[in-house]
Write a protein that holds these residues in place. Structure first.
Motif, PDB file in Angstrom:
ATOM      1  N   MET A   1       0.850  -1.188   0.000  1.00 41.68           N
ATOM      2  CA  MET A   1       0.000   0.000   0.000  1.00 41.68           C
ATOM      3  C   MET A   1       0.884   1.236   0.000  1.00 41.68           C
ATOM      4  N   LYS A   2       0.475   2.199  -0.762  1.00 42.57           N
ATOM      5  CA  LYS A   2       1.263   3.421  -0.869  1.00 42.57           C
ATOM      6  C   LYS A   2       0.337   4.612  -0.640  1.00 42.57           C
ATOM      7  N   PHE A   3       0.709   5.441   0.328  1.00 46.01           N
ATOM      8  CA  PHE A   3      -0.062   6.651   0.623  1.00 46.01           C
ATOM      9  C   PHE A   3       0.880   7.835   0.506  1.00 46.01           C
ATOM     10  N   LYS A   4       0.638   8.676  -0.465  1.00 39.87           N
ATOM     11  CA  LYS A   4       1.487   9.837  -0.678  1.00 39.87           C
ATOM     12  C   LYS A   4       0.792  11.089  -0.179  1.00 39.87           C
ATOM     13  N   HIS A   5       1.581  11.890   0.518  1.00 42.09           N
ATOM     14  CA  HIS A   5       1.053  13.112   1.125  1.00 42.09           C
ATOM     15  C   HIS A   5       1.843  14.279   0.545  1.00 42.09           C
ATOM     16  N   TYR A   6       1.234  15.022  -0.363  1.00 41.53           N
ATOM     17  CA  TYR A   6       1.957  16.072  -1.058  1.00 41.53           C
ATOM     18  C   TYR A   6       1.910  17.384  -0.290  1.00 41.53           C
ATOM     19  N   VAL A   7       2.981  18.163  -0.482  1.00 38.03           N
ATOM     20  CA  VAL A   7       3.030  19.473   0.164  1.00 38.03           C
ATOM     21  C   VAL A   7       2.070  20.395  -0.565  1.00 38.03           C
ATOM     22  N   ALA A   8       0.962  20.655   0.041  1.00 43.00           N
ATOM     23  CA  ALA A   8      -0.024  21.551  -0.549  1.00 43.00           C
ATOM     24  C   ALA A   8      -0.755  22.296   0.549  1.00 43.00           C
ATOM     25  N   PHE A   9      -0.028  22.574   1.633  1.00 43.48           N
ATOM     26  CA  PHE A   9      -0.647  23.251   2.763  1.00 43.48           C
ATOM     27  C   PHE A   9      -0.778  24.731   2.459  1.00 43.48           C
ATOM     28  N   LEU A  10      -1.989  25.200   2.472  1.00 46.26           N
ATOM     29  CA  LEU A  10      -2.262  26.609   2.195  1.00 46.26           C
ATOM     30  C   LEU A  10      -2.765  27.264   3.464  1.00 46.26           C
ATOM     31  N   SER A  11      -1.853  27.823   4.191  1.00 45.09           N
ATOM     32  CA  SER A  11      -2.210  28.424   5.475  1.00 45.09           C
ATOM     33  C   SER A  11      -2.961  29.716   5.275  1.00 45.09           C
ATOM     34  N   LEU A  12      -3.891  29.972   6.166  1.00 45.22           N
ATOM     35  CA  LEU A  12      -4.582  31.256   6.139  1.00 45.22           C
ATOM     36  C   LEU A  12      -3.638  32.405   6.462  1.00 45.22           C
ATOM     37  N   TYR A 226      -4.697  19.906   1.929  1.00 47.77           N
ATOM     38  CA  TYR A 226      -3.708  18.880   1.643  1.00 47.77           C
ATOM     39  C   TYR A 226      -4.146  18.107   0.404  1.00 47.77           C
ATOM     40  N   GLN A 227      -3.171  17.722  -0.405  1.00 48.51           N
ATOM     41  CA  GLN A 227      -3.459  16.856  -1.547  1.00 48.51           C
ATOM     42  C   GLN A 227      -2.756  15.528  -1.307  1.00 48.51           C
ATOM     43  N   SER A 228      -3.546  14.432  -1.239  1.00 47.56           N
ATOM     44  CA  SER A 228      -3.006  13.118  -0.920  1.00 47.56           C
ATOM     45  C   SER A 228      -3.454  12.108  -1.960  1.00 47.56           C
ATOM     46  N   SER A 229      -2.611  11.109  -2.208  1.00 43.13           N
ATOM     47  CA  SER A 229      -2.975  10.053  -3.153  1.00 43.13           C
ATOM     48  C   SER A 229      -2.822   8.697  -2.475  1.00 43.13           C
ATOM     49  N   PHE A 230      -3.675   7.735  -2.883  1.00 43.97           N
ATOM     50  CA  PHE A 230      -3.708   6.413  -2.275  1.00 43.97           C
ATOM     51  C   PHE A 230      -3.696   5.353  -3.368  1.00 43.97           C
ATOM     52  N   ALA A 231      -2.792   4.372  -3.260  1.00 42.28           N
ATOM     53  CA  ALA A 231      -2.734   3.251  -4.198  1.00 42.28           C
ATOM     54  C   ALA A 231      -2.079   2.067  -3.485  1.00 42.28           C
ATOM     55  N   VAL A 232      -2.332   0.857  -4.017  1.00 45.59           N
ATOM     56  CA  VAL A 232      -1.762  -0.364  -3.465  1.00 45.59           C
ATOM     57  C   VAL A 232      -0.839  -0.975  -4.501  1.00 45.59           C
ATOM     58  N   GLU A 233       0.398  -1.260  -4.114  1.00 50.76           N
ATOM     59  CA  GLU A 233       1.388  -1.815  -5.032  1.00 50.76           C
ATOM     60  C   GLU A 233       1.364  -3.343  -5.008  1.00 50.76           C
ATOM     61  N   PHE A 234       1.456  -3.960  -6.199  1.00 46.89           N
ATOM     62  CA  PHE A 234       1.572  -5.407  -6.368  1.00 46.89           C
ATOM     63  C   PHE A 234       2.843  -5.701  -7.150  1.00 46.89           C
ATOM     64  N   LYS A 244      -7.073  12.990  -3.615  1.00 47.50           N
ATOM     65  CA  LYS A 244      -8.123  13.791  -2.999  1.00 47.50           C
ATOM     66  C   LYS A 244      -7.509  14.995  -2.306  1.00 47.50           C
ATOM     67  N   THR A 245      -8.287  16.038  -2.225  1.00 52.74           N
ATOM     68  CA  THR A 245      -7.911  17.227  -1.460  1.00 52.74           C
ATOM     69  C   THR A 245      -8.709  17.228  -0.161  1.00 52.74           C
ATOM     70  N   THR A 246      -8.011  17.318   0.951  1.00 48.53           N
ATOM     71  CA  THR A 246      -8.676  17.311   2.249  1.00 48.53           C
ATOM     72  C   THR A 246      -8.371  18.603   3.001  1.00 48.53           C
ATOM     73  N   ILE A 247      -9.182  18.848   4.002  1.00 52.37           N
ATOM     74  CA  ILE A 247      -9.012  20.038   4.834  1.00 52.37           C
ATOM     75  C   ILE A 247      -8.404  19.634   6.175  1.00 52.37           C
TER      76      ILE A 247
END
Length: 331
Positions: A1-12, A226-234, A244-247
């Protein structure tokens, strides 16, 4: 499983309005002994390189230049430009107990005046030197304190300033024992000078140096994206990547230096992620293998870094920052 967490923090706080910077009334005296009433920009007034002033509200702030010989702010600060001999090795552990003097023109912080002896200080690389001037002598003398190392490696202290104090503060109320345990610090100098001035029955002005900007801790509430991606490696590939973009939300504590240009911060943010990923693989004939994956988790993101502020005017500033961080799932 691969979970990538990209730098996309947009602070107020990426662009924000700073509170209006206060000014304080004070004065300047130039080399022609002309006195000016001015407004000082709120700053660390003990550091003359940080001082900014203007003569009227409508003017721009300017630096103190070589034409100024004195400045002051009420009964809190007074600085005078003096030619002095001072120990250039004061901040280092030397190999000799004797000071190494150089002659230089310095802005001295007036700690106390009004009696027959003035007391001054000067900050040098985070340490403070003390000086005195007997009225009418026109000579400023450094109180000598020096750390040094002997040939066998042991460290010693030269506390000659105690002898100097005993020599210049002559009054029947003061005994040799009053000087023996004095430390080379402002509180001890003020204490012995106060006792001397009381004995001489002379009024003096002590400058407390309490106003102006100091280092401080600033707390902030933050909301970010935050912009994060989720995938499973075989072995033969990986599942479909879902992005997805989350808050997220959290808080920050920052240590702000007196200039307000530099900050060191610790930031923690909470983020929740829920996503699906599908893997489809052709086996033989019309047979296919299909797997569906679900990831639901929450994270605490912790960042430690530094920030540099660009002050645009009296009210606004923008900043750039850099940080290192960790991403910690907890369910």
């Amino acid at each position: 499983m691969k979970f990538k967490h990209y730098v996309a923090f947009l602070s107020l706080l990426s662009f924000f309005c700073a509170s209006a910077q206060n000014s304080q009334k004070g004065y300047l005296i130039d080399r022609n002994n002309k006195k000016y009433e001015v407004l000082f920009k709120d700053a660390d007034f003990s550091d003359n390189t940080k001082i900014r002033y203007k003569v009227s509200e409508n003017e721009n702030y300017q630096n103190i230049d070589n034409s100024i010989i004195e400045y002051g702010i009420g009964d809190d600060y007074k600085f005078v430009r003096k030619n002095v001999k001072h120990d250039r090795m004061f901040t280092e552990i030397a190999t000799s107990k004797e000071p190494t003097f150089i002659s230089e023109e310095l802005f001295l912080n007036v700690i106390g005046d009004g009696g027959d002896i003035n007391l001054y200080s000067y900050s040098d690389k985070g340490r403070t030197k003390f000086f005195y001037e007997v009225k009418g002598s026109n000579e400023v003398v450094q109180f000598i304190y020096k750390r040094y190392s002997e040939s066998n490696g042991s460290q010693k202290e030269n506390n000659y300033f105690r002898n100097q104090l005993n020599a210049v503060l002559k009054c029947e109320a003061l005994q040799v024992s009053d000087f023996l345990n004095l430390k080379y610090r402002k509180e001890d100098f003020l204490k012995i000078f106060e006792k001397y001035n009381q004995c001489k029955k002379q009024d003096t002005q002590v400058y407390e140096n309490k106003s102006g900007k100091k280092s401080k801790i600033k707390y902030s509430a933050l909301v970010g994206l935050y912009q994060s991606s989720f995938a499973v490696e075989f072995a033969g590939g990986e599942s479909e990547k879902e992005t997805k973009t989350t808050i997220g939300f959290g808080g920050e504590a920052a240590f702000v230096f007196p200039s307000e240009k530099t900050e060191v911060f610790v930031r923690a943010e909470y983020e929740s992620y829920s996503g699906r990923s599908r893997y489809s693989n052709h086996l033989t004939g019309t047979a296919r293998q299909e797997n569906n994956f679900l990831l639901e988790s929450s994270f605490i993101n912790v960042n430690v870094g530094g920030r540099y502020n660009f002050i645009l005017n009296n009210k606004n500033k923008i900043f750039i920052e850099g940080a290192v961080g960790i991403n910690m799932p907890f369910d």
